[in-house]
Design a protein around this motif. Structure first.
Motif, short mmCIF file in Angstrom:
data_model
loop_
_atom_site.label_atom_id
_atom_site.label_comp_id
_atom_site.label_asym_id
_atom_site.label_seq_id
_atom_site.Cartn_x
_atom_site.Cartn_y
_atom_site.Cartn_z
N GLY A 118 -18.14 -19.35 44.42
CA GLY A 118 -18.07 -18.91 43.04
C GLY A 118 -19.01 -17.77 42.70
N VAL A 119 -19.83 -17.37 43.64
CA VAL A 119 -20.79 -16.29 43.42
C VAL A 119 -20.18 -14.98 43.94
N GLN A 120 -20.17 -13.96 43.09
CA GLN A 120 -19.68 -12.64 43.50
C GLN A 120 -20.81 -11.87 44.15
N VAL A 121 -20.59 -11.40 45.37
CA VAL A 121 -21.58 -10.59 46.08
C VAL A 121 -21.09 -9.14 46.05
N VAL A 122 -22.00 -8.25 45.67
CA VAL A 122 -21.71 -6.81 45.64
C VAL A 122 -22.79 -6.14 46.48
N ILE A 123 -22.36 -5.28 47.41
CA ILE A 123 -23.32 -4.57 48.26
C ILE A 123 -23.06 -3.07 48.13
N ASP A 124 -24.12 -2.33 47.82
CA ASP A 124 -23.98 -0.89 47.71
C ASP A 124 -23.62 -0.29 49.07
N GLU A 125 -22.68 0.64 49.04
CA GLU A 125 -22.17 1.23 50.27
C GLU A 125 -23.26 1.92 51.10
N GLN A 126 -24.30 2.43 50.46
CA GLN A 126 -25.36 3.12 51.21
C GLN A 126 -26.11 2.17 52.14
N VAL A 127 -26.19 0.90 51.80
CA VAL A 127 -26.88 -0.08 52.65
C VAL A 127 -26.27 -0.08 54.05
N PHE A 128 -24.97 0.14 54.15
CA PHE A 128 -24.29 0.10 55.44
C PHE A 128 -24.55 1.34 56.30
N THR A 129 -25.28 2.31 55.77
CA THR A 129 -25.65 3.49 56.56
C THR A 129 -26.98 3.28 57.28
N PHE A 130 -27.71 2.22 56.95
CA PHE A 130 -28.99 1.96 57.59
C PHE A 130 -28.75 1.46 59.03
N PRO A 131 -29.50 1.96 60.00
CA PRO A 131 -29.32 1.48 61.38
C PRO A 131 -29.71 0.00 61.53
N VAL A 132 -30.69 -0.39 60.76
CA VAL A 132 -31.14 -1.78 60.68
C VAL A 132 -31.40 -2.04 59.21
N ILE A 133 -31.03 -3.22 58.75
CA ILE A 133 -31.21 -3.56 57.34
C ILE A 133 -32.19 -4.72 57.25
N TYR A 134 -33.19 -4.57 56.38
CA TYR A 134 -34.10 -5.66 56.06
C TYR A 134 -33.73 -6.15 54.67
N CYS A 135 -33.51 -7.44 54.53
CA CYS A 135 -33.13 -7.97 53.21
C CYS A 135 -33.72 -9.36 53.03
N GLY A 136 -33.60 -9.86 51.82
CA GLY A 136 -34.15 -11.17 51.49
C GLY A 136 -33.51 -12.28 52.29
N SER A 137 -34.17 -13.42 52.24
CA SER A 137 -33.75 -14.60 53.01
C SER A 137 -33.53 -15.82 52.13
N GLY A 138 -33.97 -15.71 50.88
CA GLY A 138 -34.00 -16.87 49.99
C GLY A 138 -35.43 -17.24 49.62
#
Length: 170
Positions: A118-138
């Motif tokens: 039920g949660v909508q996830v939206v990811i900015d397209e620029q994030v996918f240009t990073f060779p490695v992505i660091y993001c939250g874990s909870g």
């Protein structure tokens, strides 16, 4: 089954990101560090801010949740987000801590990974240009390291769009 990083601990095994990533058979690494609550203390993580995605959580129209990931150095374009969520800007409010808790997340550790359909996830397209992505874990004391391909696999229902604020020319 994935073999997450040597950084795994009892605490990190309980992260929503670990649960979602393991169930999607996505490879990843977990980094443990001092809690990061925002850009000002990101240096505490020892990870590159330029390769980091921040995830913001919103309550939309008072009832549904949205998780929005964008480059950590960018500002959110609320107009673009409102169009994607089919809501007015005034209907998009920061999610309260109890909503994050229901998702298995803490303030400062919001991530794009959820097992709640039920949660909508939206990811900015620029994030996918990073060779490695660091993001939250909870949890603000742990960061996920993942590639763009792995992020797509872990978030198959995500809307991928430009949600950054338009920058005025100087």
């Amino acid at each position: 089954m994935n073999q997450p990083t040597e950084h795994m601990s009892i605490e990190s095994e309980n992260l929503i990101a670990v649960s979602v990533l393991d169930s999607s058979t996505t490879d990843y690494r977990i980094h443990h560090h001092a809690p990061v609550m925002g850009a000002d203390d990101h240096a505490n993580s020892g990870l590159s801010l330029d390769k980091s995605a921040k995830t913001l959580a919103f309550l939309v129209a008072g009832e549904r949740l949205a998780l929005v990931a964008l480059p950590a150095t960018s500002k959110l374009g609320y107009g673009q987000l409102a169009r994607i969520l089919s809501a007015s800007r005034s209907q998009i409010k920061p999610a309260p801590p109890e909503a994050l808790e229901r998702l298995g997340m803490k303030p400062g550790g919001v991530c794009p990974f959820t097992d709640d359909a039920g949660v909508q996830v939206v990811i900015d397209e620029q994030v996918f240009t990073f060779p490695v992505i660091y993001c939250g874990s909870g949890d603000p004391g742990f960061t996920v390291e993942i590639t763009a391909e792995q992020l797509r696999r872990a978030c198959p229902a995500a809307v991928i769009a430009d949600v950054k604020a338009v920058q005025a020319n100087a």
